[in-house]
Design a protein around this motif. Structure first.
Motif, PDB file in Angstrom:
ATOM      1  N   HIS A 253      63.701 106.086  35.728  1.00  0.00           N
ATOM      2  CA  HIS A 253      62.527 106.481  34.941  1.00  0.00           C
ATOM      3  C   HIS A 253      62.936 107.337  33.745  1.00  0.00           C
ATOM      4  N   LEU A 254      63.924 108.220  33.967  1.00  0.00           N
ATOM      5  CA  LEU A 254      64.402 109.053  32.865  1.00  0.00           C
ATOM      6  C   LEU A 254      65.035 108.192  31.780  1.00  0.00           C
ATOM      7  N   LEU A 255      65.832 107.211  32.177  1.00  0.00           N
ATOM      8  CA  LEU A 255      66.464 106.317  31.205  1.00  0.00           C
ATOM      9  C   LEU A 255      65.421 105.564  30.380  1.00  0.00           C
ATOM     10  N   GLU A 256      64.396 105.072  31.069  1.00  0.00           N
ATOM     11  CA  GLU A 256      63.334 104.348  30.357  1.00  0.00           C
ATOM     12  C   GLU A 256      62.619 105.273  29.378  1.00  0.00           C
ATOM     13  N   ALA A 257      62.335 106.499  29.823  1.00  0.00           N
ATOM     14  CA  ALA A 257      61.631 107.455  28.967  1.00  0.00           C
ATOM     15  C   ALA A 257      62.450 107.778  27.715  1.00  0.00           C
ATOM     16  N   LEU A 258      63.750 107.996  27.887  1.00  0.00           N
ATOM     17  CA  LEU A 258      64.600 108.328  26.738  1.00  0.00           C
ATOM     18  C   LEU A 258      64.624 107.197  25.723  1.00  0.00           C
ATOM     19  N   GLY A 259      64.586 105.968  26.233  1.00  0.00           N
ATOM     20  CA  GLY A 259      64.590 104.820  25.340  1.00  0.00           C
ATOM     21  C   GLY A 259      63.279 104.606  24.604  1.00  0.00           C
ATOM     22  N   LEU A 260      62.206 105.233  25.083  1.00  0.00           N
ATOM     23  CA  LEU A 260      60.891 105.041  24.486  1.00  0.00           C
ATOM     24  C   LEU A 260      60.485 106.153  23.520  1.00  0.00           C
ATOM     25  N   LEU A 261      61.205 107.266  23.533  1.00  0.00           N
ATOM     26  CA  LEU A 261      60.807 108.391  22.686  1.00  0.00           C
ATOM     27  C   LEU A 261      60.983 108.049  21.208  1.00  0.00           C
ATOM     28  N   ILE A 352      52.544 117.601  34.213  1.00  0.00           N
ATOM     29  CA  ILE A 352      52.629 116.555  35.230  1.00  0.00           C
ATOM     30  C   ILE A 352      52.258 115.233  34.570  1.00  0.00           C
ATOM     31  N   ALA A 353      53.174 114.274  34.617  1.00  0.00           N
ATOM     32  CA  ALA A 353      52.941 112.965  33.991  1.00  0.00           C
ATOM     33  C   ALA A 353      51.771 112.255  34.653  1.00  0.00           C
ATOM     34  N   GLY A 354      51.159 111.347  33.913  1.00  0.00           N
ATOM     35  CA  GLY A 354      49.982 110.650  34.435  1.00  0.00           C
ATOM     36  C   GLY A 354      50.294 109.606  35.485  1.00  0.00           C
ATOM     37  N   ALA A 355      51.543 109.153  35.546  1.00  0.00           N
ATOM     38  CA  ALA A 355      51.944 108.128  36.514  1.00  0.00           C
ATOM     39  C   ALA A 355      53.450 108.199  36.704  1.00  0.00           C
ATOM     40  N   VAL A 356      53.937 107.545  37.755  1.00  0.00           N
ATOM     41  CA  VAL A 356      55.375 107.535  38.024  1.00  0.00           C
ATOM     42  C   VAL A 356      56.010 106.359  37.285  1.00  0.00           C
ATOM     43  N   LYS A 359      57.294 105.198  30.941  1.00  0.00           N
ATOM     44  CA  LYS A 359      56.364 105.286  29.815  1.00  0.00           C
ATOM     45  C   LYS A 359      55.548 106.573  29.879  1.00  0.00           C
ATOM     46  N   ALA A 360      55.027 106.895  31.078  1.00  0.00           N
ATOM     47  CA  ALA A 360      54.229 108.112  31.240  1.00  0.00           C
ATOM     48  C   ALA A 360      55.095 109.354  31.037  1.00  0.00           C
ATOM     49  N   LEU A 361      56.336 109.299  31.493  1.00  0.00           N
ATOM     50  CA  LEU A 361      57.236 110.441  31.321  1.00  0.00           C
ATOM     51  C   LEU A 361      57.571 110.650  29.849  1.00  0.00           C
ATOM     52  N   ALA A 362      57.803 109.547  29.131  1.00  0.00           N
ATOM     53  CA  ALA A 362      58.089 109.646  27.693  1.00  0.00           C
ATOM     54  C   ALA A 362      56.932 110.291  26.945  1.00  0.00           C
TER      55      ALA A 362
END
Length: 410
Positions: A253-261, A352-356, A359-362
């Motif tokens: 999830h962290l990897l996906e978030a970093l790629g979306l910022l 707190i992110a809206g979902a796990v 995308k939500a973490l980003a």
């Protein structure tokens, strides 16, 4: 009081930190304290009173021999049991405080026998006592609530090579009720899980894990960043995990978030712990800097003070000690809406992110770092919350009271 602490390892993660805090804290309060751990692969310099059961490579091989090559299904581990029983008698122990017993340290029936010998306090840092075999039933359809008659997650730690989870579950049902055991859990969320398990109705109190707030200091972020030669103007995100490859740590999830910022060249990710191949291979302009595996208090304090925001992408946490360590240093935390996270990190202290999802973490990271004033206010409130709710003195006082209750009942 003469207190004996039991835990699988001496230095590794949250349970080990809490056990060491109790050991040192009760010693300062005038109690005679001892600790027995199964192994210590870090070969730490051990404080007086700490003993390693399987201290050499030969003894660890011996442990494999007597536990079916670490089959994680032993009802008795005779060497551990004999050593601990002898230690209790020799040192005239008044109360035993069990922490993590699994990973071929103690068998199910060994715990029952210890509770028959002395008052036993057992802190559940994970789910092992409540399941057929695993410490974290992530991916399970809550079968542990129904009885773990079979297991579809045999690889969950501590892993089983063949499915004997139903038999182990029934043994736990019998053994953990035969003797008086006082249970503790580190969060209200964990207490609810306890009350949904086969242990329901047994004595269990919530005692939060804690920090010595005098050791975790509020540092000047700009000053610390100059010391580490961090480029000014970057939005700095922190991430810490002793082993980020563990699935529950949420690396995907962290990897996906970093790629979306958006505008990734404006960000810097600071990482403490083992290096991650996946992070190194991330195809993005997001700058990443590793600080290594940090053990010294000063270095950890500086790490937590460096980022604007600590990201904890774990998908399964019974407490989340790294979150309150960051909060004690005045750094807000972003996490997923899972387990204890909303309990530990209220809106006034973090995000707190809206979902796990990545995308939500980003979106949560972007939102947090777009408003420096609110971020700073949450950092100040984070420190106040740790002082109010997670102070070491409060935890020590609550456990001291519980030890006395156990001795009285015993």
């Amino acid at each position: 009081m003469r207190i004996l602490y039991l835990n699988t390892t001496y230095r590794c993660g949250g349970a080990e930190k809490v056990t060491s805090q109790l050991f040192q804290g009760m010693k300062k309060r005038g109690h005679e304290v001892y600790e027995i751990v199964s192994y210590d692969l870090n070969r730490s310099v051990l404080p007086e009173g700490v003993h390693v059961l399987y201290s050499s490579r030969l003894l660890r091989l011996f442990n494999r021999l007597i536990t079916g090559n670490h089959g994680n299904r032993s009802l008795h581990i005779w060497y551990s049991r004999r050593y601990i029983r002898s230690f209790i008698e020799k040192h005239r122990i008044d109360v035993v405080h069990l922490n993590n017993p699994h990973d071929n340290f103690l068998g199910i029936r060994d715990i029952e026998e210890l509770a028959a010998m002395r008052p036993l306090i057992w802190t559940l840092h994970d789910f092992w006592a409540m399941t057929g075999h695993c410490a974290s039933p992530h991916g399970c359809r809550s079968l542990w609530k129904e009885g773990c008659s079979s297991c579809g997650c045999l690889k969950n730690y501590p892993a089983l090579r063949r499915d004997v989870s139903g038999r182990l579950f029934r043994e736990k049902q019998k053994s953990f009720r035969k003797q008086k055991i006082l249970f503790t859990v580190p969060s209200e969320w964990m207490k609810r899980q306890f009350d949904d398990s086969h242990l329901k109705g047994l004595d269990c109190v919530r005692i939060y894990n804690s920090l010595d707030t005098a050791r975790w200091k509020l540092l000047d972020k700009e000053e610390v960043r100059r010391k580490y030669q961090l480029a000014p103007g970057k939005k700095i995100v922190g991430f810490i995990a002793s082993d980020p490859q563990k699935k529950l740590k949420g690396m995907e999830h962290l990897l996906e978030a970093l790629g979306l910022l958006p505008e990734p060249e404006n960000y810097l990710l600071l990482v403490a712990g083992k290096k991650s191949v996946a992070l190194e291979n991330l195809d993005t302009k997001f700058e990443i800097r590793y600080l290594g595996y940090l053990q010294e208090q000063e270095k950890l304090n500086e790490f937590y003070a460096l980022p604007d925001l600590l990201v904890n992408p774990s998908v399964y946490e019974t407490f989340g000690l790294t979150s309150i360590e960051a909060m004690a240093c005045g750094t807000p935390v972003a996490a997923f809406p899972v387990c204890t996270m909303p309990e530990i990190i209220p809106e006034s202290c973090g995000y707190i992110a809206g979902a796990v999802t990545g995308k939500a973490l980003a979106e949560t990271i972007r939102l947090a770092l777009s408003d420096p004033e609110t971020l700073a206010a949450k950092g100040r409130e984070s420190r106040r919350r740790v002082e109010d709710c997670f102070s070491e003195e409060r935890m020590l006082a609550e456990f001291e009271k519980l030890y006395k209750k156990g001795i009285k009942l015993g």
